[in-house]
Scaffold this motif. Structure first.
Motif, mmCIF file in Angstrom:
data_model
loop_
_atom_site.group_PDB
_atom_site.id
_atom_site.type_symbol
_atom_site.label_atom_id
_atom_site.label_comp_id
_atom_site.label_asym_id
_atom_site.label_seq_id
_atom_site.Cartn_x
_atom_site.Cartn_y
_atom_site.Cartn_z
ATOM 1 N N THR A 50 0.821 -1.208 0.000
ATOM 2 C CA THR A 50 0.000 0.000 0.000
ATOM 3 C C THR A 50 0.860 1.265 0.000
ATOM 4 O OG1 THR A 50 -0.147 -0.132 2.415
ATOM 5 C CG2 THR A 50 -1.926 -1.143 1.157
ATOM 6 N N GLU A 51 1.956 1.210 0.750
ATOM 7 C CA GLU A 51 2.856 2.373 0.785
ATOM 8 C C GLU A 51 3.487 2.611 -0.574
ATOM 9 O OE1 GLU A 51 6.868 3.935 3.132
ATOM 10 O OE2 GLU A 51 5.871 2.085 3.738
ATOM 11 N N GLN A 52 3.909 1.508 -1.234
ATOM 12 C CA GLN A 52 4.527 1.646 -2.548
ATOM 13 C C GLN A 52 3.522 2.189 -3.559
ATOM 14 O OE1 GLN A 52 7.868 0.928 -3.096
ATOM 15 N NE2 GLN A 52 7.468 2.023 -4.985
ATOM 16 N N ALA A 53 2.271 1.677 -3.472
ATOM 17 C CA ALA A 53 1.239 2.181 -4.378
ATOM 18 C C ALA A 53 0.990 3.661 -4.140
ATOM 19 C CB ALA A 53 -0.050 1.383 -4.181
ATOM 20 N N ALA A 54 0.906 4.049 -2.846
ATOM 21 C CA ALA A 54 0.680 5.460 -2.527
ATOM 22 C C ALA A 54 1.835 6.331 -3.012
ATOM 23 C CB ALA A 54 0.482 5.633 -1.020
ATOM 24 N N LEU A 55 3.076 5.834 -2.839
ATOM 25 C CA LEU A 55 4.241 6.595 -3.310
ATOM 26 C C LEU A 55 4.231 6.735 -4.818
ATOM 27 C CD1 LEU A 55 7.090 5.150 -1.049
ATOM 28 C CD2 LEU A 55 6.101 7.436 -0.952
ATOM 29 N N SER A 56 3.847 5.619 -5.522
ATOM 30 C CA SER A 56 3.804 5.668 -6.983
ATOM 31 C C SER A 56 2.787 6.681 -7.472
ATOM 32 C CB SER A 56 3.461 4.264 -7.522
ATOM 33 O OG SER A 56 3.280 4.308 -8.917
ATOM 34 N N VAL A 57 1.588 6.641 -6.885
ATOM 35 C CA VAL A 57 0.543 7.581 -7.306
ATOM 36 C C VAL A 57 0.912 9.010 -6.903
ATOM 37 C CG1 VAL A 57 -1.867 8.217 -6.966
ATOM 38 C CG2 VAL A 57 -1.252 5.813 -7.226
ATOM 39 N N THR A 58 1.511 9.169 -5.711
ATOM 40 C CA THR A 58 1.931 10.507 -5.278
ATOM 41 C C THR A 58 2.955 11.097 -6.244
ATOM 42 O OG1 THR A 58 1.542 9.925 -2.962
ATOM 43 C CG2 THR A 58 2.952 11.823 -3.383
ATOM 44 N N SER A 59 3.852 10.230 -6.753
ATOM 45 C CA SER A 59 4.861 10.706 -7.708
ATOM 46 C C SER A 59 4.206 11.228 -8.976
ATOM 47 C CB SER A 59 5.828 9.560 -8.039
ATOM 48 O OG SER A 59 6.765 9.965 -9.007
ATOM 49 N N VAL A 60 3.189 10.493 -9.464
ATOM 50 C CA VAL A 60 2.478 10.949 -10.666
ATOM 51 C C VAL A 60 1.729 12.256 -10.373
ATOM 52 C CG1 VAL A 60 0.735 10.345 -12.375
ATOM 53 C CG2 VAL A 60 2.253 8.579 -11.486
ATOM 54 N N MET A 61 1.099 12.322 -9.182
ATOM 55 C CA MET A 61 0.389 13.547 -8.813
ATOM 56 C C MET A 61 1.342 14.730 -8.700
ATOM 57 S SD MET A 61 -2.223 11.916 -5.965
ATOM 58 C CE MET A 61 -2.881 13.496 -5.432
#
Length: 555
Positions: A50-61
């Motif tokens: 979940t943290e990796q997914a959140a970091l990935s999406v945060t990077s795109v955002m």
């Protein structure tokens, strides 16, 4: 009684010494901690995913946040430039409503329409002249998504909020800027639903949703991961929502089964340890190891081992797909950043000399009135060389002799405008002929001397020196004009090093940006001056004649 106590003691001793009891105790000692560890590691794996997914999406955002910042900055620059630098914009600001105003209005509308198409700025723009009750509105999308004029007038009646704010217009979220500058109100807007839709397409999760609001996202709950980023400019937030069930997939179900399996393992002591070791711990270690390798930056690492269960097969597959998508996203973001830098570089080159062209056209007009056709021919030839130079075949650097030729042509043109007022001296080391420089870098500072230092009827001495010593190129552009005070030099140097500045001295800012873009942060521009003595601009950057020239030819 004593015999019963003795018999009970004998049984207890027998049980303690029994190998079965010892095996049971050993298995309990081994199995229980391992089961607890399995639960902890499973939970850690879920949190890591979940943290990796959140970091990935945060990077795109973050990337979209940065793109919005550039669009807002480009919007502000275009609006300011058209109002203050365009002649027709100045006439509109006068708001006289006469025939001159009407003609300027038509020309200004079409010029602004052409300029907005060349800038990656807002989707819509507006200018409102309150004294004549006139409003100009442009929408680059051409789709008429909102009634721009009604929106602008409605907000002005309510009382505008200066700067960038979020508005809801006809059910569509807008990021809109209002600027009230003395006699005129202008601004622009960006369709945020288009941005949110594009962001949803770029994110790997189908159930992800994004929105823009004046407030941050609500706190996350057990089913949703909430991400909120404040926009880098303006009073708004980019909010995202991810579904935990989509991210985790079958892993969350397996986690519940694993906890139940801990109690079952206590009933299946003879085989529990082996089952847990083979089915749970080893695959889990692979997943954790894979996440660690990914977190350490090894984007090419994939789980190659075959899973011994459907759940872990899905986990391995999910991890590999996630790693592929993360790598793809990073590559795409890197390529977008490169494209953005290239566009920024081209924009910087085009932004340097607008006043130069205006002065040149004014000079040609004056010479035409005097019927000095020879001087006009020289200026036209110089302009053809100028445009051929800046619109060359895609090169970012040019050999210095081409820059020098353009400078000499400009000095000749300046001497036509200021006869018997300019004396110039050039001194260059032989190696300077093989140095490549960003086009118009030195030309910009020579032009500044002519603009600010040269006076009719007074001789101004201009010196250009170039040295190459121990891998360092140094250019010095000097004049003996009016110079500047120490405070003025400090202010100019401070503004030059402010990467976000617009307006006055943008040529100095862009020159330093371009220089460091090609030659790194050690490249620098230094300014020194004395009142009544003149000004000296020193440009320095590292340069390896053999290596950098070979690299340029290789491109």
């Amino acid at each position: 009684m004593k015999q019963k106590i003795k018999k009970a003691g004998h049984i207890a001793f027998h049980l303690m010494q029994s190998i079965s009891t010892k095996v049971v105790l050993i298995i309990l000692i081994l199995v229980l901690p391992l089961n607890i560890l399995a639960i902890v590691l499973s939970h850690a794996a879920i949190e890591a995913m979940t943290e990796q997914a959140a970091l990935s999406v945060t990077s795109v955002m973050e990337n979209y946040n940065t793109e919005l910042l550039h669009r807002m900055e480009d919007t502000g620059y275009l609006l300011w430039n058209m109002k203050n630098e365009d002649t027709d914009g100045t006439i509109l600001a006068g708001q006289k409503g006469d025939e001159q105003y009407l003609g300027a209005r038509i020309r200004f509308y079409h010029k602004f329409l052409n300029n907005m198409r060349m800038v990656d700025g807002a989707d819509g723009y507006f200018f409102h002249m309150p004294e004549v009750e006139d409003t100009l509105v442009w929408d680059i999308t051409g789709a008429g998504k909102i009634n721009g004029e009604d929106f602008v007038l409605s907000e002005m009646e309510k009382g505008i909020n200066s700067g960038w704010n979020v508005y809801l217009v006809d059910g569509r979220p807008l990021l809109c800027m209002f600027v009230k500058l003395r006699e005129i109100i202008y601004g622009g807007w960006i369709y945020l639903d288009d941005v949110a839709e594009q962001l949803s397409e770029d994110v790997q999760y189908k159930q992800a949703s994004f929105s823009f609001a004046a407030d941050a996202a609500v706190p996350p709950d057990k089913d949703v991961i909430a991400i909120s980023l404040p926009l880098k400019k303006g009073k708004a937030f980019l909010n995202g929502s991810l579904s935990r069930s989509e991210i985790l997939g079958g892993i969350s179900v397996f986690y519940m089964v694993l906890r139940a399996g801990t109690f079952i393992a206590l009933l299946l002591i003879p085989v529990l340890y082996l089952v847990i070791s083979n089915l749970l711990l080893n695959p889990l270690r692979l997943v954790n190891q894979a996440h660690k390798r990914l977190q350490e930056g090894d984007l090419d690492y994939r789980i190659q081992e075959k899973a011994n269960s459907i759940e872990y097969s899905y986990s391995f597959l999910s991890f590999n797909q996630m790693a592929d998508q993360i790598k793809t996203l990073k590559i795409e973001n890197y390529e977008k950043e490169l494209d953005r830098q290239k566009m920024e570089l081209k924009n910087l080159q085009l932004q340097i000399h607008p006043h130069f062209l205006l002065n040149t056209f004014n000079l040609v007009y004056t010479l035409a009135q005097r019927k000095e056709t020879g001087a006009i021919q020289d200026i036209v030839i110089y302009l053809s060389e100028y445009f051929r130079y800046i619109f060359r075949s895609g090169k970012s650097l040019e050999l210095f002799p081409k820059e020098q030729k353009l400078i000499e042509g400009y000095i000749r043109m300046a001497e036509v405008r200021y006869p018997d007022s300019i004396e110039v001296r050039y001194e260059y080391d032989p190696e300077i002929s093989f140095v490549r420089v960003p086009p118009l870098l030195l030309h910009n500072f020579v032009e500044n001397i002519v603009k600010y230092a040269v006076k009719q009827g007074q001789i101004t001495h201009i010196s250009l020196l170039g040295q190459y010593i121990d891998g360092i190129v140094t250019f010095m552009i000097m004049d003996d004009g009016a110079g500047m005070s120490e405070e003025e030099v400090k202010n100019l140097d401070k503004r030059m090093r402010n990467v976000n500045i617009d307006g006055e001295h943008i040529g100095f800012v862009n020159s330093l940006k371009r220089l460091r873009y090609f030659y790194g942060e050690t490249a620098d521009i230094l300014i020194s001056a004395d009142v009544g003595m003149g000004t000296c601009v020193t440009i320095q950057f590292p340069y390896d004649l053999e290596v950098q020239d070979a690299a340029f030819d290789g491109e």
